[in-house]
Design a protein around this motif. Structure first.
Motif, PDB file in Angstrom:
ATOM      1  N   ARG A 155       0.774  -1.012  -0.110  1.00  0.00           N
ATOM      2  CA  ARG A 155       0.105   0.063  -0.126  1.00  0.00           C
ATOM      3  C   ARG A 155       0.825   1.282  -0.064  1.00  0.00           C
ATOM      4  O   ARG A 155       0.604   2.017  -0.782  1.00  0.00           O
ATOM      5  N   VAL A 156       1.981   1.127   0.734  1.00  0.00           N
ATOM      6  CA  VAL A 156       2.888   2.399   0.857  1.00  0.00           C
ATOM      7  C   VAL A 156       3.333   2.641  -0.592  1.00  0.00           C
ATOM      8  O   VAL A 156       3.599   3.859  -1.059  1.00  0.00           O
ATOM      9  N   PHE A 157       4.204   1.624  -1.132  1.00  0.00           N
ATOM     10  CA  PHE A 157       4.494   1.773  -2.376  1.00  0.00           C
ATOM     11  C   PHE A 157       3.693   2.276  -3.602  1.00  0.00           C
ATOM     12  O   PHE A 157       4.042   2.939  -4.201  1.00  0.00           O
ATOM     13  N   ALA A 158       2.443   1.623  -3.166  1.00  0.00           N
ATOM     14  CA  ALA A 158       1.375   2.118  -4.548  1.00  0.00           C
ATOM     15  C   ALA A 158       0.991   3.393  -4.305  1.00  0.00           C
ATOM     16  O   ALA A 158       0.886   4.106  -5.179  1.00  0.00           O
ATOM     17  N   ALA A 159       1.006   3.874  -3.033  1.00  0.00           N
ATOM     18  CA  ALA A 159       0.506   5.276  -2.618  1.00  0.00           C
ATOM     19  C   ALA A 159       1.558   6.035  -3.252  1.00  0.00           C
ATOM     20  O   ALA A 159       1.173   7.121  -3.862  1.00  0.00           O
ATOM     21  N   LEU A 160       2.837   5.949  -3.158  1.00  0.00           N
ATOM     22  CA  LEU A 160       3.936   6.721  -3.566  1.00  0.00           C
ATOM     23  C   LEU A 160       4.205   6.570  -5.003  1.00  0.00           C
ATOM     24  O   LEU A 160       5.222   7.409  -5.576  1.00  0.00           O
ATOM     25  N   LEU A 208       2.682  14.143   8.319  1.00  0.00           N
ATOM     26  CA  LEU A 208       3.432  12.936   7.624  1.00  0.00           C
ATOM     27  C   LEU A 208       3.662  11.990   9.239  1.00  0.00           C
ATOM     28  O   LEU A 208       4.383  12.316  10.008  1.00  0.00           O
ATOM     29  N   GLU A 209       3.450  10.648   8.928  1.00  0.00           N
ATOM     30  CA  GLU A 209       3.488   9.650   9.806  1.00  0.00           C
ATOM     31  C   GLU A 209       5.198   9.161   9.312  1.00  0.00           C
ATOM     32  O   GLU A 209       5.109   8.096   8.474  1.00  0.00           O
ATOM     33  N   ALA A 210       6.138   9.655   9.784  1.00  0.00           N
ATOM     34  CA  ALA A 210       7.471   9.387   9.226  1.00  0.00           C
ATOM     35  C   ALA A 210       7.894   7.979   9.593  1.00  0.00           C
ATOM     36  O   ALA A 210       8.787   7.394   8.904  1.00  0.00           O
ATOM     37  N   GLU A 211       7.091   7.193  10.698  1.00  0.00           N
ATOM     38  CA  GLU A 211       7.922   5.835  11.058  1.00  0.00           C
ATOM     39  C   GLU A 211       7.575   4.870   9.960  1.00  0.00           C
ATOM     40  O   GLU A 211       8.009   3.858   9.762  1.00  0.00           O
ATOM     41  N   VAL A 212       6.653   5.494   9.053  1.00  0.00           N
ATOM     42  CA  VAL A 212       6.232   4.355   8.015  1.00  0.00           C
ATOM     43  C   VAL A 212       7.609   4.211   7.104  1.00  0.00           C
ATOM     44  O   VAL A 212       7.918   3.027   6.390  1.00  0.00           O
ATOM     45  N   PHE A 213       8.180   5.058   7.066  1.00  0.00           N
ATOM     46  CA  PHE A 213       9.536   5.222   6.295  1.00  0.00           C
ATOM     47  C   PHE A 213      10.458   4.163   6.795  1.00  0.00           C
ATOM     48  O   PHE A 213      11.325   3.778   6.058  1.00  0.00           O
ATOM     49  N   ASP A 214      10.337   4.042   8.082  1.00  0.00           N
ATOM     50  CA  ASP A 214      11.361   3.011   8.801  1.00  0.00           C
ATOM     51  C   ASP A 214      11.040   1.514   8.015  1.00  0.00           C
ATOM     52  O   ASP A 214      11.831   0.800   7.813  1.00  0.00           O
ATOM     53  N   MET A 238       9.805   1.027   4.985  1.00  0.00           N
ATOM     54  CA  MET A 238      10.477   1.047   3.587  1.00  0.00           C
ATOM     55  C   MET A 238      11.801   0.719   3.701  1.00  0.00           C
ATOM     56  O   MET A 238      12.419   0.259   2.940  1.00  0.00           O
ATOM     57  N   THR A 239      12.424   1.693   4.697  1.00  0.00           N
ATOM     58  CA  THR A 239      13.867   1.521   4.719  1.00  0.00           C
ATOM     59  C   THR A 239      14.451   0.233   5.007  1.00  0.00           C
ATOM     60  O   THR A 239      15.270  -0.306   4.404  1.00  0.00           O
ATOM     61  N   SER A 240      13.645  -0.406   5.906  1.00  0.00           N
ATOM     62  CA  SER A 240      14.147  -1.747   6.545  1.00  0.00           C
ATOM     63  C   SER A 240      14.166  -2.719   5.064  1.00  0.00           C
ATOM     64  O   SER A 240      15.092  -3.534   4.809  1.00  0.00           O
ATOM     65  N   TRP A 241      13.092  -2.439   4.240  1.00  0.00           N
ATOM     66  CA  TRP A 241      12.789  -3.423   3.264  1.00  0.00           C
ATOM     67  C   TRP A 241      13.920  -3.320   2.232  1.00  0.00           C
ATOM     68  O   TRP A 241      14.543  -4.162   1.600  1.00  0.00           O
ATOM     69  N   VAL A 242      14.024  -2.112   1.797  1.00  0.00           N
ATOM     70  CA  VAL A 242      15.146  -1.704   0.834  1.00  0.00           C
ATOM     71  C   VAL A 242      16.701  -2.202   1.412  1.00  0.00           C
ATOM     72  O   VAL A 242      17.288  -2.657   0.556  1.00  0.00           O
TER      73      VAL A 242
END
Length: 113
Positions: free
Chosen positions: A8-13, A72-78, A80-84
């Motif tokens: 959902r995050v990647f689709a949104a972005l 902005l809920e910045a913790e969602v980037f954590d 994504m970052t861990s996946w990458v």
């Protein structure tokens, strides 16, 4: 479950307008009207983009008297970052092994000459 959220995050972005909204919210909270101002689209269209970002967990809205600022809920980037990072580390390990193989081949060819 994490994969669904990540999808959902990647689709949104995937949408450039939503990425721009996220970039603008990284500077601070803003109302829908403030976020809509630079675009040649309606406030309703920006609201739809915000709904997608909310559903992905990237944005939340709060109540501040008559205003409903977006945050902005910045913790969602954590997430994504861990996946990458996981796949970046795997790729780096493969390249390191390839470097070792090539170095050994070079060394063997040098000895054979």
């Amino acid at each position: 479950m994490e994969d669904d959220r990540l999808s959902r995050v990647f689709a949104a972005l995937a949408d450039p307008t939503r990425r721009d909204i996220v970039a603008r919210l990284s500077l601070g909270d803003a109302t829908v009207g403030q976020l809509a101002a630079p675009y040649a689209v309606s406030v309703q269209a920006v609201s739809k983009h915000l709904k997608v970002l909310e559903d992905a967990g990237l944005v939340s809205r709060s109540r501040d008297a008559q205003r409903r600022p977006c945050h902005l809920e910045a913790e969602v980037f954590d997430l994504m970052t861990s996946w990458v990072d996981r796949y970046r580390r795997q790729a780096q390990e493969r390249y390191a092994r390839l470097d070792d193989v090539l170095a050994n081949l070079e060394h063997e060819e040098g000895e054979a000459s």
